[in-house]
Design a protein around this motif. Sequence first.
Motif, PDB file in Angstrom:
ATOM      1  N   ALA A 195       0.852  -1.191   0.000  1.00  0.00           N
ATOM      2  CA  ALA A 195       0.000   0.000   0.000  1.00  0.00           C
ATOM      3  C   ALA A 195       0.880   1.230   0.000  1.00  0.00           C
ATOM      4  N   THR A 196       0.475   2.238  -0.769  1.00  0.00           N
ATOM      5  CA  THR A 196       1.201   3.496  -0.793  1.00  0.00           C
ATOM      6  C   THR A 196       0.236   4.645  -0.514  1.00  0.00           C
ATOM      7  N   ALA A 197       0.773   5.688   0.093  1.00  0.00           N
ATOM      8  CA  ALA A 197      -0.006   6.893   0.360  1.00  0.00           C
ATOM      9  C   ALA A 197       0.848   8.102  -0.006  1.00  0.00           C
ATOM     10  N   ARG A 198       0.182   9.137  -0.521  1.00  0.00           N
ATOM     11  CA  ARG A 198       0.873  10.367  -0.924  1.00  0.00           C
ATOM     12  C   ARG A 198       0.060  11.584  -0.505  1.00  0.00           C
ATOM     13  N   LEU A 199       0.781  12.673  -0.279  1.00  0.00           N
ATOM     14  CA  LEU A 199       0.167  13.977  -0.068  1.00  0.00           C
ATOM     15  C   LEU A 199       1.235  15.045  -0.134  1.00  0.00           C
ATOM     16  N   LYS A 200       0.802  16.292  -0.183  1.00  0.00           N
ATOM     17  CA  LYS A 200       1.696  17.429   0.016  1.00  0.00           C
ATOM     18  C   LYS A 200       1.248  18.040   1.331  1.00  0.00           C
ATOM     19  N   GLY A 201       2.112  17.957   2.334  1.00  0.00           N
ATOM     20  CA  GLY A 201       1.699  18.421   3.641  1.00  0.00           C
ATOM     21  C   GLY A 201       2.829  18.518   4.632  1.00  0.00           C
ATOM     22  N   LYS A 202       2.448  18.643   5.902  1.00  0.00           N
ATOM     23  CA  LYS A 202       3.385  18.912   6.988  1.00  0.00           C
ATOM     24  C   LYS A 202       3.797  17.687   7.777  1.00  0.00           C
ATOM     25  N   THR A 203       3.191  16.540   7.507  1.00  0.00           N
ATOM     26  CA  THR A 203       3.509  15.336   8.264  1.00  0.00           C
ATOM     27  C   THR A 203       3.458  14.118   7.353  1.00  0.00           C
ATOM     28  N   GLY A 204       4.139  13.074   7.759  1.00  0.00           N
ATOM     29  CA  GLY A 204       4.282  11.887   6.928  1.00  0.00           C
ATOM     30  C   GLY A 204       3.033  11.030   6.853  1.00  0.00           C
TER      31      GLY A 204
END
Length: 162
Positions: A102-111
């Motif tokens: 499983a993979t997760a992505r975002l642009k943000g301040k925390t992992g």
Amino acid sequence: MADKLTHIDSSGTARMVDVGGKEDTERFASACGTIAMKAETLDMILSGQARKGDVLATARIAGIMAAKKTSDLIPLCHPLALTQVTVDIEEDRELPGLSVTATARLKGKTGVEMEALTACSVALLTVYDMAKAVDRGMMIGNVRVSEKSGGKSGHWKSGSSG
């Protein structure tokens, strides 16, 4: 050790980390795990003959849904605006069983490690739930973060230092 645990303050009290001052960065995490089963169970799942329906499609959807609910399940996790979640399931004849990534992505301040781990775990649990009537001895294991990137800690991959 307490000075390295970000969810514990100086008095030992659990707290949610304040990420307000951190820069937004591209974040990615991947988690993997396995479910071992009888060869006949694997054949049933792969042929689409499970009585409860399409095990693999259901497990993928369950994993994606779980990633989106991680902050509701894990105390002190931030609710995140994920931009992508994928759940890939492959047969592993050597187990015999299935391997989930499983993979997760975002642009943000925390992992997004917890979201990837949650997606992987729930996908595996869904496989178990849908096939337990024919194989109660299935074994879920080896669930771990396999790779992450973003933030000040940079890129890390299982088997590398860091």
